[in-house]
Design an enzyme around this catalytic site. Structure first.
Site, PDB file in Angstrom:
ATOM      1  N   CYS A   1       0.824  -1.203   0.000  1.00  0.00           N
ATOM      2  CA  CYS A   1       0.000   0.000   0.000  1.00  0.00           C
ATOM      3  C   CYS A   1       0.870   1.269   0.000  1.00  0.00           C
ATOM      4  O   CYS A   1       1.451   1.608  -1.005  1.00  0.00           O
ATOM      5  CB  CYS A   1      -0.980  -0.030   1.176  1.00  0.00           C
ATOM      6  SG  CYS A   1      -2.361   1.129   0.984  1.00  0.00           S
TER       7      CYS A   1
ATOM      8  N   HIS B   1      -3.993  -4.889  -0.079  1.00  0.00           N
ATOM      9  CA  HIS B   1      -3.685  -5.459   1.238  1.00  0.00           C
ATOM     10  C   HIS B   1      -3.832  -6.983   1.209  1.00  0.00           C
ATOM     11  O   HIS B   1      -4.923  -7.506   1.466  1.00  0.00           O
ATOM     12  CB  HIS B   1      -4.616  -4.880   2.307  1.00  0.00           C
ATOM     13  CG  HIS B   1      -4.384  -3.435   2.603  1.00  0.00           C
ATOM     14  ND1 HIS B   1      -4.103  -2.954   3.864  1.00  0.00           N
ATOM     15  CD2 HIS B   1      -4.379  -2.349   1.802  1.00  0.00           C
ATOM     16  CE1 HIS B   1      -3.948  -1.642   3.820  1.00  0.00           C
ATOM     17  NE2 HIS B   1      -4.116  -1.256   2.573  1.00  0.00           N
TER      18      HIS B   1
ATOM     19  N   GLU C   1      -2.887  -9.015   3.307  1.00  0.00           N
ATOM     20  CA  GLU C   1      -3.048  -9.516   4.679  1.00  0.00           C
ATOM     21  C   GLU C   1      -4.435  -9.241   5.243  1.00  0.00           C
ATOM     22  O   GLU C   1      -4.689  -9.497   6.421  1.00  0.00           O
ATOM     23  CB  GLU C   1      -2.000  -8.868   5.583  1.00  0.00           C
ATOM     24  CG  GLU C   1      -2.341  -7.469   6.086  1.00  0.00           C
ATOM     25  CD  GLU C   1      -2.402  -6.407   5.009  1.00  0.00           C
ATOM     26  OE1 GLU C   1      -2.914  -5.316   5.275  1.00  0.00           O
ATOM     27  OE2 GLU C   1      -1.953  -6.661   3.887  1.00  0.00           O
TER      28      GLU C   1
END
Length: 383
Positions: free
Chosen positions: A259, A351, A353
């Site tokens: 990001c 993202h 994760e």
């Protein structure tokens, strides 16, 4: 029962939406953005990348699962304000330890409910994200001119550096789980708890570092790799982080950025960044991995993007060799990933994760792990 307090959302262009106070009473100012996730509001609220922003949830019903002590991406709520259409009247989930409304009140987060969030979203899509304010309780009774003047006097996100606001004040260490393969220095620009968990699960000792860490302090740790996290703000306001990353790239340490880390890698390689009209925020963005042709549904939270050639391999303007755009957003062709072909560095804008899902891109942490292993084999180093 007490009568609900009135509240008003005021946009920078003078548009007003009158509703009901939600959360703490008072006023709050920030950049109004919308998030399209149907689930995961607790993860959104506690994501440090949302610092400085008033977040509108496009899903109409928010709060039914309450809040709990497990799903937060950090230990506090970071959004500047919160906009929902229909807040839940009761909490219905066996994991809940409290209500969302109470959590907003306890942490002083001013919000508004009972407005047409579809209309606000359409306004932000048509005109672009803009500065805004929520005024509730006594502040709702202020004159319209006074409220609008407060909004227009607030700080713009363009050029704004918020890293110091969200970063850890002191370095700390998280030990690897299972077989240790090495150590990674994580520059905390607003890192999420799930990111650190994925790194330790892949055998890394994780040194989490304050955003003001110098190159001498970082190199003194002798890390096997470096990671730059997500975070809020404009990458054009983070020259010191770009300089630090360029020092890392010159040392040929394996690098992975997510990001904000992707935007900083872009700038370190010599490309520019720019502000998107209304950004990507939510958990349903389609991104294609150009190496495999596979489309992933991914989680996003960014208002800036890298300006790099999408269709050709280009030479890094900063002299770091060849660079390819590895991932592209299928909605608008925005750069979603960079891969340096002559140094061990790559990044993605989204993202992988994301704790609230989806997990299509989780393999990128395995790719980073393999990059570190391969780099050590090439140099002859050992963990």
């Amino acid at each position: 029962m007490t009568a609900p307090h009135s509240a008003v959302l005021v946009l920078e262009d003078g548009t007003r939406y009158v509703g009901t106070a939600y959360g703490a009473l008072g006023r709050t100012l920030g950049e109004a953005v919308f998030a399209t996730g149907m689930t995961g509001y607790q993860e959104t609220l506690t994501d440090p990348s949302y610092a400085g922003q008033i977040v509108l949830m496009t899903a109409p019903h928010i709060g039914i699962t309450g809040v709990n002590g497990e799903d937060g991406e950090s230990d506090r709520i970071w959004v500047s304000g919160f906009i929902v259409r229909d807040p839940a009247r009761t909490v219905s989930n066996h994991r809940a330890t409290g209500s969302l409304d109470d959590a907003l009140v306890e942490q002083g987060v001013v919000g508004i409910s009972g407005i047409d969030t579809r209309a606000v979203t359409r306004r932000l899509r048509d005109a672009g994200v803009m500065r805004a304010g929520i005024f509730s309780g006594p502040d709702a009774a202020l004159g319209e001119d006074e409220q609008l003047a407060a909004v227009r006097a607030s700080e713009s996100m363009t050029g704004r550096n918020l890293s110091a606001t969200v970063s850890t004040p002191e370095p700390y260490l998280l030990e690897a789980e299972g077989e240790r393969i090495g150590s990674v220095a994580v520059l905390d620009l607003g890192v999420k708890a799930s990111t650190l968990a994925y790194l330790t699960a892949r055998g890394f000792d994780v040194h989490v570092l304050p955003q003001a860490t110098t190159k001498d302090e970082l190199f003194a740790l002798k890390p096997d790799a470096v990671f730059f996290s997500n975070g809020p703000g404009d990458p054009a306001g983070s020259d010191s982080h770009v300089e630090l990353l360029q020092a890392v790239l010159r040392e040929r340490l394996p690098f992975f950025g997510i990001c904000f880390g992707n935007q900083l890698l872009g700038r370190a390689l010599g490309y520019q960044t720019y502000k998107l009209p209304y950004g990507h925020r939510g958990i349903n963005q389609p991104v294609v991995d150009r190496a495999t042709g596979r489309t992933e549904i991914t989680a996003h939270n960014h208002g800036f993007a890298v300006d790099a050639p999408v269709d050709t391999v280009s030479d890094s303007p900063a002299g770091f060799g060849r660079v390819e755009v590895s991932h592209v957003n299928l909605n608008d062709n925005v750069v979603e990933g960079l891969n340096a072909l002559d140094i061990p560095a790559f990044s993605v804008q989204y993202h992988p994760e994301a704790a609230a899902g989806p997990h299509d891109a989780n393999y990128l942490f395995d790719r980073f792990r393999q990059l570190v292993i391969d780099s050590r084999t090439t140099t002859g180093d050992k963990a």
